[in-house]
Scaffold this motif. Structure first.
Motif, mmCIF file in Angstrom:
data_model
loop_
_atom_site.group_PDB
_atom_site.id
_atom_site.type_symbol
_atom_site.label_atom_id
_atom_site.label_comp_id
_atom_site.label_asym_id
_atom_site.label_seq_id
_atom_site.Cartn_x
_atom_site.Cartn_y
_atom_site.Cartn_z
ATOM 1 N N THR A 1 3.229 17.101 1.241
ATOM 2 C CA THR A 1 3.867 15.798 0.637
ATOM 3 C C THR A 1 5.220 15.553 1.226
ATOM 4 O OG1 THR A 1 2.318 15.915 -1.273
ATOM 5 C CG2 THR A 1 4.235 14.155 -1.309
ATOM 6 N N ARG A 2 5.498 14.816 1.992
ATOM 7 C CA ARG A 2 6.698 14.665 2.651
ATOM 8 C C ARG A 2 7.968 14.362 1.540
ATOM 9 N NH1 ARG A 2 3.357 12.521 6.340
ATOM 10 N NH2 ARG A 2 3.229 10.552 5.376
ATOM 11 N N THR A 3 8.916 15.081 1.548
ATOM 12 C CA THR A 3 10.105 14.962 0.632
ATOM 13 C C THR A 3 11.095 13.853 0.951
ATOM 14 O OG1 THR A 3 11.491 16.625 1.899
ATOM 15 C CG2 THR A 3 10.178 17.407 0.198
ATOM 16 N N GLY A 4 11.864 13.275 0.154
ATOM 17 C CA GLY A 4 13.040 12.459 0.489
ATOM 18 C C GLY A 4 12.658 11.290 -0.706
ATOM 19 N N LEU A 5 13.732 10.260 -0.297
ATOM 20 C CA LEU A 5 13.630 8.920 -1.384
ATOM 21 C C LEU A 5 12.782 7.893 -0.573
ATOM 22 C CD1 LEU A 5 14.807 7.509 -3.644
ATOM 23 C CD2 LEU A 5 16.958 6.831 -2.356
ATOM 24 N N LYS A 6 12.004 7.482 -1.266
ATOM 25 C CA LYS A 6 10.884 6.352 -0.579
ATOM 26 C C LYS A 6 10.744 5.292 -1.597
ATOM 27 C CE LYS A 6 8.756 10.815 0.537
ATOM 28 N NZ LYS A 6 9.175 10.725 1.863
ATOM 29 N N LYS A 7 9.940 4.041 -1.078
ATOM 30 C CA LYS A 7 9.740 3.075 -2.042
ATOM 31 C C LYS A 7 8.383 2.776 -1.900
ATOM 32 C CE LYS A 7 14.265 0.590 -1.777
ATOM 33 N NZ LYS A 7 14.486 0.672 -3.315
ATOM 34 N N ILE A 8 7.743 2.321 -2.947
ATOM 35 C CA ILE A 8 6.327 1.998 -3.023
ATOM 36 C C ILE A 8 6.324 0.596 -2.363
ATOM 37 C CG2 ILE A 8 4.521 0.993 -4.377
ATOM 38 C CD1 ILE A 8 5.329 2.958 -6.586
ATOM 39 N N TYR A 9 5.294 0.652 -1.417
ATOM 40 C CA TYR A 9 5.199 -0.750 -0.614
ATOM 41 C C TYR A 9 3.873 -1.316 -0.486
ATOM 42 C CZ TYR A 9 2.656 2.410 2.678
ATOM 43 O OH TYR A 9 1.838 3.088 3.488
ATOM 44 N N TRP A 10 2.745 -0.450 -0.999
ATOM 45 C CA TRP A 10 1.599 -1.181 -1.097
ATOM 46 C C TRP A 10 0.642 -0.557 -2.222
ATOM 47 C CZ3 TRP A 10 -3.511 0.150 1.511
ATOM 48 C CH2 TRP A 10 -4.411 -0.862 1.402
ATOM 49 N N ARG A 11 0.082 -1.683 -2.912
ATOM 50 C CA ARG A 11 -1.020 -0.941 -4.041
ATOM 51 C C ARG A 11 -2.212 -1.778 -3.853
ATOM 52 N NH1 ARG A 11 1.551 -0.753 -9.444
ATOM 53 N NH2 ARG A 11 0.448 -2.799 -9.788
ATOM 54 N N HIS A 12 -3.111 -0.655 -4.032
ATOM 55 C CA HIS A 12 -4.575 -0.971 -4.063
ATOM 56 C C HIS A 12 -5.186 -0.124 -4.904
ATOM 57 C CE1 HIS A 12 -8.277 -1.906 -1.031
ATOM 58 N NE2 HIS A 12 -8.467 -2.370 -2.126
ATOM 59 N N ILE A 13 -5.716 -0.980 -5.913
ATOM 60 C CA ILE A 13 -6.299 -0.517 -7.184
ATOM 61 C C ILE A 13 -7.885 0.202 -6.780
ATOM 62 C CG2 ILE A 13 -7.894 -2.514 -7.950
ATOM 63 C CD1 ILE A 13 -6.798 -1.576 -10.863
ATOM 64 N N ASP A 14 -8.531 -0.281 -5.575
ATOM 65 C CA ASP A 14 -9.768 0.247 -5.289
ATOM 66 C C ASP A 14 -9.774 0.772 -3.985
ATOM 67 O OD1 ASP A 14 -11.187 -0.369 -7.889
ATOM 68 O OD2 ASP A 14 -11.419 -2.498 -7.266
ATOM 69 N N HIS A 15 -8.691 1.608 -3.487
ATOM 70 C CA HIS A 15 -8.684 2.003 -2.252
ATOM 71 C C HIS A 15 -9.920 2.853 -2.021
ATOM 72 C CE1 HIS A 15 -6.476 2.499 1.492
ATOM 73 N NE2 HIS A 15 -6.675 3.516 1.551
ATOM 74 N N VAL A 16 -10.099 2.988 -0.736
ATOM 75 C CA VAL A 16 -10.906 3.899 -0.024
ATOM 76 C C VAL A 16 -10.228 4.618 1.263
ATOM 77 C CG1 VAL A 16 -13.316 4.816 0.765
ATOM 78 C CG2 VAL A 16 -13.025 3.130 -1.086
ATOM 79 N N SER A 17 -10.173 6.038 1.248
ATOM 80 C CA SER A 17 -9.458 6.442 2.419
ATOM 81 C C SER A 17 -10.315 6.218 3.785
ATOM 82 C CB SER A 17 -9.461 7.983 2.203
ATOM 83 O OG SER A 17 -8.899 8.683 3.622
ATOM 84 N N SER A 18 -9.581 5.840 4.930
ATOM 85 C CA SER A 18 -10.403 5.503 6.082
ATOM 86 C C SER A 18 -10.326 6.611 6.709
ATOM 87 C CB SER A 18 -9.582 4.356 6.839
ATOM 88 O OG SER A 18 -8.203 4.571 7.179
#
Length: 232
Positions: free
Chosen positions: A151-168
């Motif tokens: 998991t990459r370190t640093g300061l980030k922001k939440i940019y997308w939310r998907h309640i029923d997401h499935v990994s492509s």
């Protein structure tokens, strides 16, 4: 000597040579017919202490049964009841997480000048949400990226939310996904938070925690990841 007999003798000879070598290397602890290790592990006393067993530093059938149950609960393999480094590593991490108590940002490493922010301590495998210096939720155990998928370190922001997401990529469900760095996101999983070796980079959570994060966080909220996961 016939071919069949020569092959049988050769096989016995190879087995006789290989078995002690494997044990010496620590790769094949002795296992009883029940599937329970009969060998005393290098962390026997520590594991016995953690599990509330009599601490004598010697493996017993009763010890093995309790260790096996712990390994099975957290997906530690092989589930043989052997008090090895992986099993003790999980227990040691649990002890360190418990010691944090309700002050996860005691070191001040997660920014307190950002307002609402989700913090992820990779070293202790903990996450929490704070607002300035005020703890909003947590700390809770999480499961982050394994070696090679950190998991990459640093300061980030939440940019997308998907309640029923499935990994492509991995074709698995990622409920309550909140993405903060490329394909890395907070989301729930159906395995133990101490299940080794870890995720493919996401911050895994229990369903209850992921739902709480979903309710408390929004697009644009800050996420700060720091430290280093044991074993990476």
């Amino acid at each position: 000597m016939g071919d069949k007999r020569r092959r049988a003798v050769a096989a016995v000879g190879i087995t006789a040579l290989a078995a002690p070598l494997l044990v010496a290397l620590g790769t094949a602890p002795a296992v009883a017919a029940s599937g329970c290790s009969t060998q005393t592990g290098p962390y026997q006393k520590q594991v016995e202490t953690f599990l509330g067993r009599p601490v004598d530093g010697k493996q017993s059938a009763a010890d093995c049964k309790v260790i096996k149950a712990f390994q099975g609960k957290h997906g530690i393999t092989p589930t043989s009841g052997y008090a090895g480094p992986v099993t003790w590593g999980v227990m040691d991490l649990m002890n360190k997480q418990k010691a944090v108590g309700t002050n996860p940002n005691k070191s001040g490493k997660c920014p307190v000048n950002k307002g609402r922010i989700a913090c992820v301590d990779l070293t202790l495998q903990l996450s929490w949400i704070q607002d300035g210096k005020d703890l909003v939720y947590g700390p809770v155990p999480v499961r982050t990226g394994r070696n090679g998928y950190e998991t990459r370190t640093g300061l980030k922001k939440i940019y997308w939310r998907h309640i029923d997401h499935v990994s492509s990529i991995y074709h698995v469900a990622m409920p309550y996904s909140q993405f903060f760095d490329g394909g890395q996101a907070f989301h729930s999983v159906g395995v133990s938070m101490w299940n080794p070796p870890g995720s493919h980079g996401c911050v895994n959570m229990t369903s209850a925690t992921a739902k709480k994060y979903w309710a408390l966080l929004h697009n644009g909220d800050d996420v700060f990841v720091y430290g280093r996961k044991p074993g990476t």
